[in-house]
Design a protein around this motif. Sequence first.
Motif, mmCIF file in Angstrom:
data_model
loop_
_atom_site.group_PDB
_atom_site.id
_atom_site.type_symbol
_atom_site.label_atom_id
_atom_site.label_comp_id
_atom_site.label_asym_id
_atom_site.label_seq_id
_atom_site.Cartn_x
_atom_site.Cartn_y
_atom_site.Cartn_z
ATOM 1 N N ASP A 83 0.795 -1.107 -0.136
ATOM 2 C CA ASP A 83 -0.026 -0.080 -0.123
ATOM 3 C C ASP A 83 0.752 1.318 -0.007
ATOM 4 N N GLU A 84 0.397 2.398 -0.109
ATOM 5 C CA GLU A 84 1.047 3.514 -0.278
ATOM 6 C C GLU A 84 2.158 3.966 0.712
ATOM 7 N N ASP A 85 1.638 3.643 2.203
ATOM 8 C CA ASP A 85 2.704 3.823 3.345
ATOM 9 C C ASP A 85 3.709 2.693 3.289
ATOM 10 N N GLU A 86 3.402 1.568 2.680
ATOM 11 C CA GLU A 86 4.438 0.292 2.668
ATOM 12 C C GLU A 86 5.215 0.888 1.694
ATOM 13 N N LEU A 87 4.976 1.307 0.625
ATOM 14 C CA LEU A 87 5.765 1.844 -0.316
ATOM 15 C C LEU A 87 6.659 2.958 -0.227
ATOM 16 N N ILE A 88 6.188 3.834 0.618
ATOM 17 C CA ILE A 88 7.104 5.138 0.833
ATOM 18 C C ILE A 88 8.065 4.554 2.162
ATOM 19 N N SER A 89 7.611 3.618 2.922
ATOM 20 C CA SER A 89 8.545 3.042 3.894
ATOM 21 C C SER A 89 9.492 2.568 3.426
ATOM 22 N N MET A 90 9.350 1.646 2.326
ATOM 23 C CA MET A 90 10.377 0.948 1.738
ATOM 24 C C MET A 90 11.413 1.898 0.949
ATOM 25 N N VAL A 91 10.839 2.859 0.414
ATOM 26 C CA VAL A 91 11.808 3.734 -0.206
ATOM 27 C C VAL A 91 12.634 4.495 0.550
ATOM 28 N N PHE A 92 11.990 4.590 1.855
ATOM 29 C CA PHE A 92 12.703 5.306 3.224
ATOM 30 C C PHE A 92 13.833 4.471 3.421
ATOM 31 N N LEU A 93 13.555 3.067 3.510
ATOM 32 C CA LEU A 93 14.511 2.286 4.301
ATOM 33 C C LEU A 93 15.645 2.086 3.329
ATOM 34 N N LEU A 94 15.367 2.117 1.861
ATOM 35 C CA LEU A 94 16.459 2.020 1.139
ATOM 36 C C LEU A 94 17.576 3.069 1.193
ATOM 37 N N LEU A 95 16.981 4.331 1.358
ATOM 38 C CA LEU A 95 17.533 5.462 1.312
ATOM 39 C C LEU A 95 18.600 5.455 2.569
ATOM 40 N N PHE A 96 17.810 5.457 3.807
ATOM 41 C CA PHE A 96 18.570 5.276 5.080
ATOM 42 C C PHE A 96 19.291 4.281 5.136
#
Length: 418
Positions: free
Chosen positions: A230-243
């Motif tokens: 879902d949208e939150d999971e998607l943003i969360s995944m991108v955040f994780l990759l960045l961090f």
Amino acid sequence: MATTVRVDLRREFADAGSRADPGPVYARLRDLGPVLRSKDILGGGFLLPRYEEVSRVIKDPRFASDRRNVGLRSLDQWWTPGLLRLLISSMVLKDPPEHRRLRNLVQKAFTPARVEKLAGRVEEITDELLDAAAANPVIDLMGDLALPLPLTVIAEMLGVPPADRVRFRTLFAAIQDNSEMTPASIVRNYPRMRRLTGFLQELVRLRREQPGDDLVSALVHAEEAGDRLDEDELISMVFLLLFAGHETTVNLIGNGVLELVRRPDQLQMLRDDPDLIGTAIEEMLRFTNPVGFVAPRFATEDVEIAGVPIPRGSMVTLLIASANLDEAAFPDADTLDITRSPNRHVSFGLGTHFCLGAPLARLEARIAIPALLRRFGHLELAVPADQLPWRRHIALRGVEHLPLVVTPAGASAGRSTT
Ligand code: HEM
């Protein structure tokens, strides 16, 4: 029965000297015992400083990454700020089967074969950065190469349009100040995090409408193909990759180059035999320890570690940096040896949460460091080593700036080639 001495990790690394040279602190912790009590902001629990216990517990399914699976209250409460919620819900803090579902969605993009295809582009970006830096007699390895390289690569992988890359870099750089990870610094950073999240939400919208051959488009597609993200999971995944992916790789390149310039024999050996780069990168991962400890684990049942009872629900912090310097696992552990083989370091973790981005981090370091050595026939520190500014991050180890006096290759004839 083994001792359980109480240790305050934040205090151990409070002074710049111990951040610059953590080896003696870790050696003392390993001497104190295989299992220590943790007394600090990490939330108490136990600390494991030795290789044997770290490499065993990190793969032991009796230890969970998701605190909810040992009956602890989720950090995700009604009052949890939305941004923190995004970080909390990332797969690094999840257990199977939830973890597997999330990891499967991104795994494809990070296989060694897929990542190897990026080599040409990583070389181009490295060359552009070195071209821009080379006019100066003194470069800042961090600002000129180590920081922008991984960020440009991940921006391209994610599908950030070229016109937005400067804005993306500015937004991301702004949150890097949050290196202390104290509650006050998290609150201070909140507006900047919001701006970055807004940027990523825009990116998701864009890639939903105009899909490309990039990771966000692939994730959006996966989301739309079924119940996937879902949208939150998607943003969360991108955040994780960045961090998870950025500062770690920055520090591998920065710390690795720093150790080479401080050890002219090792640097010369690598210049003489560039094929050593593979073992050299592994040794830099082991010896310079970009990451101090992995996400906390929680005992799902009553267990014993090295004879010490660990009650169900206890939090256990695995000091991978200390494990990597353990004499019991690595002969001459406190010596950098770029030919070391075998080298079973745990810098990328092990088991279920083994670093997803390991092939990418290795590729970037394997390209950036030799390119730097080819470009400059001579490299030396522009300031005394004890004046280098070490970041105050509790889990990550690296310098903010690494000023180097450089002489372009060809112009260094007659000088020592370090
Ligand atoms: C030198 C560079 C890097 C180091 C030392 C490093 C280290 C680690 C470690 C120790 C873990 C395990 C965490 C745990 O067990 O709790 C991990 C996980 C992870 N890393 Fe890396 N990392 C690096 C680069 C990257 C890059 C470039 C990316 C992606 C762009 C990345 C993405 C991830 C992700 C997504 C996870 C979570 C995997 C999971 O939970 O299944 N890392 N990393």
